[in-house]
Design a protein around this motif. Structure first.
Motif, PDB file in Angstrom:
ATOM      1  N   THR A   1      -2.451  18.948  -4.748  1.00 12.68           N
ATOM      2  CA  THR A   1      -1.342  18.883  -5.711  1.00 12.68           C
ATOM      3  C   THR A   1      -1.092  17.464  -6.200  1.00 12.68           C
ATOM      4  O   THR A   1      -0.285  17.266  -7.117  1.00 12.68           O
ATOM      5  CB  THR A   1      -0.037  19.416  -5.090  1.00 12.68           C
ATOM      6  OG1 THR A   1       0.401  18.540  -4.041  1.00 12.68           O
ATOM      7  CG2 THR A   1      -0.229  20.826  -4.544  1.00 12.68           C
ATOM      8  N   GLN A   2      -1.774  16.478  -5.607  1.00  4.44           N
ATOM      9  CA  GLN A   2      -1.479  15.080  -5.912  1.00  4.44           C
ATOM     10  C   GLN A   2      -2.681  14.369  -6.517  1.00  4.44           C
ATOM     11  O   GLN A   2      -3.829  14.769  -6.321  1.00  4.44           O
ATOM     12  CB  GLN A   2      -1.069  14.344  -4.622  1.00  4.44           C
ATOM     13  CG  GLN A   2       0.116  14.971  -3.917  1.00  4.44           C
ATOM     14  CD  GLN A   2       1.367  14.969  -4.755  1.00  4.44           C
ATOM     15  OE1 GLN A   2       1.771  13.938  -5.298  1.00  4.44           O
ATOM     16  NE2 GLN A   2       2.008  16.134  -4.882  1.00  4.44           N
ATOM     17  N   ASN A   3      -2.406  13.301  -7.249  1.00  6.69           N
ATOM     18  CA  ASN A   3      -3.429  12.412  -7.790  1.00  6.69           C
ATOM     19  C   ASN A   3      -3.704  11.330  -6.751  1.00  6.69           C
ATOM     20  O   ASN A   3      -2.897  10.411  -6.581  1.00  6.69           O
ATOM     21  CB  ASN A   3      -2.967  11.787  -9.097  1.00  6.69           C
ATOM     22  CG  ASN A   3      -3.928  10.726  -9.616  1.00  6.69           C
ATOM     23  OD1 ASN A   3      -5.093  10.667  -9.192  1.00  6.69           O
ATOM     24  ND2 ASN A   3      -3.449   9.879 -10.513  1.00  6.69           N
TER      25      ASN A   3
ATOM     26  N   ARG B   1      -7.420   5.114   5.594  1.00  9.02           N
ATOM     27  CA  ARG B   1      -7.592   4.346   4.368  1.00  9.02           C
ATOM     28  C   ARG B   1      -8.268   5.275   3.358  1.00  9.02           C
ATOM     29  O   ARG B   1      -9.241   5.968   3.694  1.00  9.02           O
ATOM     30  CB  ARG B   1      -8.458   3.111   4.620  1.00  9.02           C
ATOM     31  CG  ARG B   1      -8.558   2.161   3.409  1.00  9.02           C
ATOM     32  CD  ARG B   1      -9.523   1.023   3.700  1.00  9.02           C
ATOM     33  NE  ARG B   1      -9.090   0.206   4.823  1.00  9.02           N
ATOM     34  CZ  ARG B   1      -8.258  -0.820   4.723  1.00  9.02           C
ATOM     35  NH1 ARG B   1      -7.755  -1.142   3.539  1.00  9.02           N
ATOM     36  NH2 ARG B   1      -7.933  -1.512   5.804  1.00  9.02           N
ATOM     37  N   LYS B   2      -7.775   5.298   2.142  1.00  5.70           N
ATOM     38  CA  LYS B   2      -8.282   6.266   1.157  1.00  5.70           C
ATOM     39  C   LYS B   2      -9.792   6.145   0.962  1.00  5.70           C
ATOM     40  O   LYS B   2     -10.493   7.172   0.896  1.00  5.70           O
ATOM     41  CB  LYS B   2      -7.579   6.090  -0.189  1.00  5.70           C
ATOM     42  CG  LYS B   2      -8.040   7.094  -1.239  1.00  5.70           C
ATOM     43  CD  LYS B   2      -7.312   6.909  -2.561  1.00  5.70           C
ATOM     44  CE  LYS B   2      -7.659   5.587  -3.203  1.00  5.70           C
ATOM     45  NZ  LYS B   2      -6.995   5.436  -4.521  1.00  5.70           N
TER      46      LYS B   2
ATOM     47  N   MET C   1       0.849  -1.179   0.000  1.00  6.03           N
ATOM     48  CA  MET C   1       0.000   0.000   0.000  1.00  6.03           C
ATOM     49  C   MET C   1       0.890   1.237   0.000  1.00  6.03           C
ATOM     50  O   MET C   1       1.922   1.280   0.670  1.00  6.03           O
ATOM     51  CB  MET C   1      -0.934   0.003   1.207  1.00  6.03           C
ATOM     52  CG  MET C   1      -1.826  -1.225   1.295  1.00  6.03           C
ATOM     53  SD  MET C   1      -2.921  -1.234   2.751  1.00  6.03           S
ATOM     54  CE  MET C   1      -4.191  -0.092   2.211  1.00  6.03           C
ATOM     55  N   ARG C   2       0.474   2.251  -0.747  1.00  2.00           N
ATOM     56  CA  ARG C   2       1.310   3.444  -0.885  1.00  2.00           C
ATOM     57  C   ARG C   2       0.736   4.601  -0.060  1.00  2.00           C
ATOM     58  O   ARG C   2      -0.465   4.859  -0.078  1.00  2.00           O
ATOM     59  CB  ARG C   2       1.404   3.851  -2.353  1.00  2.00           C
ATOM     60  CG  ARG C   2       2.484   4.901  -2.594  1.00  2.00           C
ATOM     61  CD  ARG C   2       2.654   5.230  -4.057  1.00  2.00           C
ATOM     62  NE  ARG C   2       3.826   6.086  -4.245  1.00  2.00           N
ATOM     63  CZ  ARG C   2       3.927   7.018  -5.172  1.00  2.00           C
ATOM     64  NH1 ARG C   2       2.943   7.215  -6.027  1.00  2.00           N
ATOM     65  NH2 ARG C   2       5.028   7.749  -5.270  1.00  2.00           N
ATOM     66  N   PHE C   3       1.622   5.311   0.634  1.00  2.00           N
ATOM     67  CA  PHE C   3       1.248   6.418   1.501  1.00  2.00           C
ATOM     68  C   PHE C   3       1.385   7.761   0.785  1.00  2.00           C
ATOM     69  O   PHE C   3       2.371   8.006   0.090  1.00  2.00           O
ATOM     70  CB  PHE C   3       2.162   6.481   2.727  1.00  2.00           C
ATOM     71  CG  PHE C   3       1.934   5.418   3.759  1.00  2.00           C
ATOM     72  CD1 PHE C   3       1.243   5.700   4.933  1.00  2.00           C
ATOM     73  CD2 PHE C   3       2.429   4.131   3.573  1.00  2.00           C
ATOM     74  CE1 PHE C   3       1.056   4.731   5.901  1.00  2.00           C
ATOM     75  CE2 PHE C   3       2.244   3.157   4.538  1.00  2.00           C
ATOM     76  CZ  PHE C   3       1.558   3.454   5.707  1.00  2.00           C
ATOM     77  N   LEU C   4       0.390   8.634   1.005  1.00  2.00           N
ATOM     78  CA  LEU C   4       0.518  10.055   0.697  1.00  2.00           C
ATOM     79  C   LEU C   4       0.471  10.791   2.025  1.00  2.00           C
ATOM     80  O   LEU C   4      -0.540  10.747   2.732  1.00  2.00           O
ATOM     81  CB  LEU C   4      -0.604  10.536  -0.220  1.00  2.00           C
ATOM     82  CG  LEU C   4      -0.668  12.056  -0.456  1.00  2.00           C
ATOM     83  CD1 LEU C   4       0.636  12.573  -1.047  1.00  2.00           C
ATOM     84  CD2 LEU C   4      -1.855  12.421  -1.343  1.00  2.00           C
ATOM     85  N   ILE C   5       1.565  11.458   2.364  1.00  2.00           N
ATOM     86  CA  ILE C   5       1.690  12.138   3.644  1.00  2.00           C
ATOM     87  C   ILE C   5       1.743  13.641   3.404  1.00  2.00           C
ATOM     88  O   ILE C   5       2.649  14.131   2.724  1.00  2.00           O
ATOM     89  CB  ILE C   5       2.960  11.690   4.392  1.00  2.00           C
ATOM     90  CG1 ILE C   5       2.924  10.176   4.625  1.00  2.00           C
ATOM     91  CG2 ILE C   5       3.115  12.445   5.709  1.00  2.00           C
ATOM     92  CD1 ILE C   5       4.259   9.593   5.057  1.00  2.00           C
TER      93      ILE C   5
END
Length: 284
Positions: free
Chosen positions: A84-86, A154-155, A1-5
């Protein structure tokens, strides 16, 4: 799983490097960090540049200083960084503060908890502060609530509850809404997060005004707001404190200040608070 912090930061030159160093030292490497520089006037931008120049996982966005009130200010900066992120490229959305230190296994443990428990919506550790040279538990009475400095969602949960609200009380509103949607909030007690400075140190609002505004923006009806105010007054052993809180709460009501929650969400929040009140005080 990938994190966006996403890390909101305003004048954090003395603390931010500790947070970013602890992220670089994580055993779990699949993450991106966005530092949302909220109009800092110190050397925060220079601190950030050291990381963005050397590590492609670190990015920044520079904002004009937010004029929002405590609570909404940090969420506004968080949202600007998030924009700013997808989000489709990530599985876990984190809002971290710029003055915390994470253990090397922090992200690894959070990822494992989400991966093994599909009903987990919000996960975090416990906050510790330095006292007389030792790191001790911060002392928040609710060890089942993930505190604002270290939220990991969790997204799917984050999107379903409509993200974070730009308002005082946002870090309690999220807990109530996600639970109502069937997600679980989980504190992993073995995960210790060091908090470098005391929260609220930058705010000049009076304590009674803070609570009055907090109860209003949380969407509490008059009865529950008065009960909550009386509890705070008892803690302070001051009858006048109760009336000061109520004065601010009623002023907000009379001005009909905008709430960042819907009517239905207000009903959910009041129902949850009433349920907790009956369980704790009325033993129902």
């Amino acid at each position: 799983m990938r994190f966006l912090i996403v890390i909101p930061a305003h004048n954090e030159e003395d603390h931010l490097s500790f947070t970013l160093d602890s992220l670089q030292q994580q055993r779990y490497k699949d993450f991106k960090v966005v530092i949302s520089n909220d109009g800092s006037t110190d050397q925060t931008a220079e601190v950030i540049k050291k990381y963005t120049d050397s590590d492609p996982r670190f990015e920044t966005i520079n904002l004009q200083k937010s004029q929002h009130q405590p609570g909404s200010k940090v969420v506004n900066a968080f949202k600007k960084g998030l924009d700013t992120q997808n989000m489709g490229a990530f599985d876990i959305i984190c809002k971290f503060d710029a003055d915390i230190i994470l253990s090397e296994d922090y992200l690894e443990t959070i990822e494992k908890a989400f991966r093994n428990n599909p009903d987990y919506g919000l996960v975090g550790g416990l906050l510790y502060v330095e006292k007389d040279g030792d790191w001790v538990y911060e002392g928040n009475s609710n060890k089942h609530h993930v505190r604002g400095p270290m939220k990991a969602y969790r997204k799917e949960c984050f999107l379903e509850m409509g993200g974070l609200r730009e308002t005082l009380g946002w870090d309690n509103i999220d807990s109530i809404l996600l639970e109502n949607l069937g997600w679980k909030e989980v504190v992993l007690a073995d995960l210790k997060v060091k908090l470098i400075k005391v929260k609220g140190a930058d705010y000049t609002v009076r304590e009674s005004d803070y609570y009055g505004r907090y109860f209003y923006f949380l969407g509490l009806n008059r009865f529950l707001a008065y009960i909550a105010s009386s509890k705070e007054a008892m803690k302070s052993k001051s009858v006048s404190f109760f009336f000061k809180i109520i004065k601010t709460y009623e002023a907000c009501r009379s001005k009909k200040l905008e709430l960042k929650i819907s009517k239905d969400e207000q009903k959910v929040i009041n129902a949850q608070r009433w349920k907790a009140l009956k369980k704790k005080w009325l033993r129902i």
